[in-house]
Write a protein that holds these residues in place. Structure first.
Motif, PDB file in Angstrom:
ATOM      1  N   LEU A 152       0.829  -1.204  -0.093  1.00  0.00           N
ATOM      2  CA  LEU A 152       0.112  -0.105  -0.076  1.00  0.00           C
ATOM      3  C   LEU A 152       0.903   1.344  -0.007  1.00  0.00           C
ATOM      4  CD1 LEU A 152      -2.781  -1.327   2.609  1.00  0.00           C
ATOM      5  CD2 LEU A 152      -3.061  -0.757   0.011  1.00  0.00           C
ATOM      6  N   MET A 153       2.119   1.239   0.572  1.00  0.00           N
ATOM      7  CA  MET A 153       2.929   2.378   0.601  1.00  0.00           C
ATOM      8  C   MET A 153       3.535   2.765  -0.803  1.00  0.00           C
ATOM      9  SD  MET A 153       6.514   2.466   2.498  1.00  0.00           S
ATOM     10  CE  MET A 153       6.044   2.950   4.157  1.00  0.00           C
ATOM     11  N   LYS A 154       3.505   1.815  -1.611  1.00  0.00           N
ATOM     12  CA  LYS A 154       3.849   1.851  -2.913  1.00  0.00           C
ATOM     13  C   LYS A 154       2.749   1.540  -3.827  1.00  0.00           C
ATOM     14  CE  LYS A 154       8.816   1.451  -1.853  1.00  0.00           C
ATOM     15  NZ  LYS A 154       9.608   0.632  -1.010  1.00  0.00           N
ATOM     16  N   ASN A 155       1.498   1.983  -3.844  1.00  0.00           N
ATOM     17  CA  ASN A 155       0.514   1.389  -4.378  1.00  0.00           C
ATOM     18  C   ASN A 155       0.621   1.203  -5.789  1.00  0.00           C
ATOM     19  OD1 ASN A 155      -2.312   0.313  -4.477  1.00  0.00           O
ATOM     20  ND2 ASN A 155      -2.697   2.557  -5.068  1.00  0.00           N
ATOM     21  N   ASP A 156       0.916   2.352  -6.504  1.00  0.00           N
ATOM     22  CA  ASP A 156       0.989   2.188  -8.048  1.00  0.00           C
ATOM     23  C   ASP A 156       2.408   1.589  -8.603  1.00  0.00           C
ATOM     24  OD1 ASP A 156      -1.407   3.133  -8.175  1.00  0.00           O
ATOM     25  OD2 ASP A 156      -0.614   5.170  -7.958  1.00  0.00           O
ATOM     26  N   GLN A 157       3.222   0.811  -7.709  1.00  0.00           N
ATOM     27  CA  GLN A 157       4.332   0.311  -8.213  1.00  0.00           C
ATOM     28  C   GLN A 157       4.254  -1.151  -7.945  1.00  0.00           C
ATOM     29  OE1 GLN A 157       7.850   2.120  -6.336  1.00  0.00           O
ATOM     30  NE2 GLN A 157       7.189   3.857  -6.581  1.00  0.00           N
ATOM     31  N   PRO A 158       4.474  -2.011  -8.924  1.00  0.00           N
ATOM     32  CA  PRO A 158       4.994  -1.730 -10.169  1.00  0.00           C
ATOM     33  C   PRO A 158       3.948  -1.063 -11.281  1.00  0.00           C
ATOM     34  CG  PRO A 158       4.900  -4.056 -10.042  1.00  0.00           C
ATOM     35  CD  PRO A 158       4.565  -3.265  -8.878  1.00  0.00           C
ATOM     36  N   TYR A 159       2.732  -1.229 -10.961  1.00  0.00           N
ATOM     37  CA  TYR A 159       1.816  -0.893 -11.831  1.00  0.00           C
ATOM     38  C   TYR A 159       0.303  -0.257 -10.899  1.00  0.00           C
ATOM     39  CZ  TYR A 159      -0.352  -5.388 -10.715  1.00  0.00           C
ATOM     40  OH  TYR A 159      -0.732  -6.624  -9.932  1.00  0.00           O
ATOM     41  N   LYS A 160      -0.312   0.197 -11.442  1.00  0.00           N
ATOM     42  CA  LYS A 160      -1.260   1.007 -10.858  1.00  0.00           C
ATOM     43  C   LYS A 160      -2.320   0.175 -10.009  1.00  0.00           C
ATOM     44  CE  LYS A 160      -5.207   4.291 -11.613  1.00  0.00           C
ATOM     45  NZ  LYS A 160      -4.978   5.146 -10.627  1.00  0.00           N
ATOM     46  N   ASP A 161      -2.476   0.440  -8.756  1.00  0.00           N
ATOM     47  CA  ASP A 161      -3.210  -0.347  -7.703  1.00  0.00           C
ATOM     48  C   ASP A 161      -2.578  -1.521  -7.467  1.00  0.00           C
ATOM     49  OD1 ASP A 161      -4.911   1.727  -7.308  1.00  0.00           O
ATOM     50  OD2 ASP A 161      -6.450   1.363  -8.852  1.00  0.00           O
ATOM     51  N   SER A 162      -1.397  -1.945  -7.913  1.00  0.00           N
ATOM     52  CA  SER A 162      -0.864  -3.074  -7.333  1.00  0.00           C
ATOM     53  C   SER A 162      -0.881  -3.430  -5.909  1.00  0.00           C
ATOM     54  CB  SER A 162       0.435  -3.392  -7.844  1.00  0.00           C
ATOM     55  OG  SER A 162       1.197  -2.404  -7.464  1.00  0.00           O
ATOM     56  N   GLY A 163      -0.862  -2.417  -5.015  1.00  0.00           N
ATOM     57  CA  GLY A 163      -0.820  -2.400  -3.734  1.00  0.00           C
ATOM     58  C   GLY A 163      -2.195  -2.861  -3.095  1.00  0.00           C
ATOM     59  N   ILE A 164      -3.173  -2.360  -3.532  1.00  0.00           N
ATOM     60  CA  ILE A 164      -4.606  -2.691  -3.501  1.00  0.00           C
ATOM     61  C   ILE A 164      -4.861  -4.099  -3.574  1.00  0.00           C
ATOM     62  CG2 ILE A 164      -6.845  -2.291  -3.650  1.00  0.00           C
ATOM     63  CD1 ILE A 164      -6.253   0.672  -4.214  1.00  0.00           C
ATOM     64  N   GLU A 165      -4.179  -4.455  -4.885  1.00  0.00           N
ATOM     65  CA  GLU A 165      -4.184  -5.907  -5.397  1.00  0.00           C
ATOM     66  C   GLU A 165      -3.497  -6.790  -4.407  1.00  0.00           C
ATOM     67  OE1 GLU A 165      -3.974  -8.642  -9.384  1.00  0.00           O
ATOM     68  OE2 GLU A 165      -3.595  -6.360  -9.544  1.00  0.00           O
ATOM     69  N   GLN A 166      -2.616  -6.352  -3.907  1.00  0.00           N
ATOM     70  CA  GLN A 166      -1.735  -7.391  -3.260  1.00  0.00           C
ATOM     71  C   GLN A 166      -2.299  -7.528  -1.897  1.00  0.00           C
ATOM     72  OE1 GLN A 166       1.891  -8.997  -3.271  1.00  0.00           O
ATOM     73  NE2 GLN A 166       0.342  -9.946  -2.233  1.00  0.00           N
ATOM     74  N   THR A 167      -2.966  -6.348  -1.158  1.00  0.00           N
ATOM     75  CA  THR A 167      -3.771  -6.265  -0.065  1.00  0.00           C
ATOM     76  C   THR A 167      -4.922  -7.217  -0.028  1.00  0.00           C
ATOM     77  OG1 THR A 167      -2.872  -4.225   0.425  1.00  0.00           O
ATOM     78  CG2 THR A 167      -4.635  -4.878   1.753  1.00  0.00           C
TER      79      THR A 167
END
Length: 153
Positions: free
Chosen positions: A42-57
């Protein structure tokens, strides 16, 4: 030499379009590691792609939790909403274990958001007990509403 640069350029474009693989729940990942994975994403939500942090969560959300927060698009909107948006692209976080049993672990999480405000959360993970690929995986069941704390300024 020109062919080499063209080939190099094509390879570079190909690899820049490939999505990085997200971590999958596993029964060897400890409760605190689940929280760290989610917070660092979430800290790097758009890395490596947009909303990847949300997807990981989302990948580490307990199925019972997903019943209330899902489907994924609804979950994404929830995290981008007023209640949880401070988690996205936050500057720093601290995690403190406050309870742990064989089935449940609870943490106090303090984050420093991009506006230099501190927020405190209760973050709870539970061991999934049903059969299937998630059996014995620690997954997030509760993230409390944030409590705003003092500013860092």
């Amino acid at each position: 030499m020109k062919k080499f640069f063209i080939l190099f350029f094509i390879i570079l474009i190909h690899f820049s379009n490939v999505k990085a693989e997200l971590k999958e729940p596993s029964n060897i990942i400890l409760p605190i590691q689940v929280v760290k994975i989610q917070l660092s994403s979430l800290m790097k939500n758009d890395q490596p792609y947009k909303d990847s942090g949300i997807e990981q969560t989302w990948k580490f959300a307990h199925p019972n939790n997903k019943k209330y927060t899902g489907p994924f698009e609804k979950f994404k909107m929830m995290l981008k909403g007023e209640s949880y948006s401070m988690l996205l692209n936050h500057i720093d976080n601290q995690i403190k274990e406050i309870f742990k049993s064989e089935e449940i672990a609870t943490f106090e999480v303090i984050i420093l958001d991009v506006e230099k405000k501190y927020y405190k959360f209760k973050w709870q993970v539970e061991k999934y007990s049903k059969d299937g690929p998630l059996k014995d995986c620690w997954l997030t069941t509760v993230v409390s509403q944030p409590i705003e704390m003092s500013s860092s300024i």
